[in-house]
Design a protein around this motif. Structure first.
Motif, short mmCIF file in Angstrom:
data_model
loop_
_atom_site.label_atom_id
_atom_site.label_comp_id
_atom_site.label_asym_id
_atom_site.label_seq_id
_atom_site.Cartn_x
_atom_site.Cartn_y
_atom_site.Cartn_z
N VAL A 1 -59.67 -30.37 -9.22
CA VAL A 1 -58.82 -31.04 -10.20
C VAL A 1 -59.71 -31.75 -11.22
N LEU A 2 -59.40 -31.52 -12.48
CA LEU A 2 -60.22 -32.05 -13.56
C LEU A 2 -59.89 -33.52 -13.83
N GLN A 3 -60.78 -34.38 -13.38
CA GLN A 3 -60.73 -35.82 -13.66
C GLN A 3 -61.93 -36.13 -14.55
N TRP B 1 -65.46 -33.90 -14.86
CA TRP B 1 -65.91 -33.34 -16.14
C TRP B 1 -67.41 -33.62 -16.32
N VAL B 2 -67.82 -34.86 -16.03
CA VAL B 2 -69.23 -35.23 -16.12
C VAL B 2 -70.04 -34.47 -15.08
N ARG B 3 -69.56 -34.42 -13.84
CA ARG B 3 -70.27 -33.75 -12.75
C ARG B 3 -70.52 -32.27 -13.08
N GLN B 4 -69.49 -31.58 -13.61
CA GLN B 4 -69.64 -30.16 -13.92
C GLN B 4 -70.64 -29.94 -15.06
N HIS B 5 -70.62 -30.80 -16.05
CA HIS B 5 -71.62 -30.70 -17.12
C HIS B 5 -73.03 -30.91 -16.55
N CYS B 6 -73.15 -31.89 -15.68
CA CYS B 6 -74.46 -32.19 -15.10
C CYS B 6 -74.97 -31.02 -14.25
N GLU C 1 -49.18 -26.65 -11.31
CA GLU C 1 -48.30 -27.82 -11.15
C GLU C 1 -48.67 -28.95 -12.11
N ASN C 2 -48.85 -28.60 -13.38
CA ASN C 2 -49.19 -29.55 -14.44
C ASN C 2 -50.54 -30.24 -14.24
N LYS C 3 -51.40 -29.67 -13.41
CA LYS C 3 -52.75 -30.21 -13.23
C LYS C 3 -53.74 -29.14 -13.65
N ILE C 4 -54.74 -29.56 -14.41
CA ILE C 4 -55.79 -28.63 -14.82
C ILE C 4 -56.94 -28.77 -13.84
N SER C 5 -57.49 -27.63 -13.42
CA SER C 5 -58.64 -27.62 -12.53
C SER C 5 -59.79 -26.89 -13.21
N ILE C 6 -61.00 -27.26 -12.81
CA ILE C 6 -62.22 -26.66 -13.34
C ILE C 6 -62.97 -26.01 -12.18
#
Length: 148
Positions: free
Chosen positions: A32-34, A38-43, A17-22
């Protein structure tokens, strides 16, 4: 998404639905990729890949109560005995790390009693070791690698 000051990791993404998730390997679901996510997943990947922390000791986005108020921490790493080793506060890259950010994580730590604190916006990372006896924190160049 913006390039961060972490090593490069491969992530799983999906679009709905036009939202990218990681994919979050700790929560085992797509988020949902906010910018903050993005920072949290890298960490998370940094703590596992570079610092050797086992996934089984990592907890993400859980509620806690501080002075009767409901709060939510970003990342916590437990010691094998169940005590808390590290609290990580993640901010979006556009957010400047300030004294208020440290005050926020220090307040969480009144309840959690972690030995180490990390604050990051993905571009700048700050690390502290708690000195409970003198009620302060000491800045470090990095957090320690996992040791059993």
């Amino acid at each position: 998404m913006q390039k961060l000051n972490f090593p490069t990791y491969s992530f799983r993404f999906k679009s709905n639905e036009n939202k990218i998730s990681i994919f979050d390997c700790i929560r085992k679901k797509f988020i949902v990729l906010q910018p903050e996510e993005w920072v949290r997943q890298h960490c998370i990947h940094y703590l596992i890949s570079e610092k050797g922390y086992p996934k089984s000791l990592i907890n993400v986005e859980k509620e806690l109560f501080v002075n009767g108020l409901k709060k939510r921490y970003d990342i916590v790493i437990f010691n094998p005995d169940g005590s808390i080793h590290l609290i990580v506060e993640c901010k979006a890259p556009a957010i400047t790390i300030s004294q208020n950010t440290f005050d926020q994580i220090a307040q969480y730590n009144l309840t959690l009693k972690a030995s180490f604190l990390m604050v990051t916006n993905g571009l700048n990372h700050y690390y502290c070791q708690m000195d409970f006896e003198n009620e302060r924190y000491n800045f470090l160049k990095d957090i320690p690698h996992y040791t059993k």
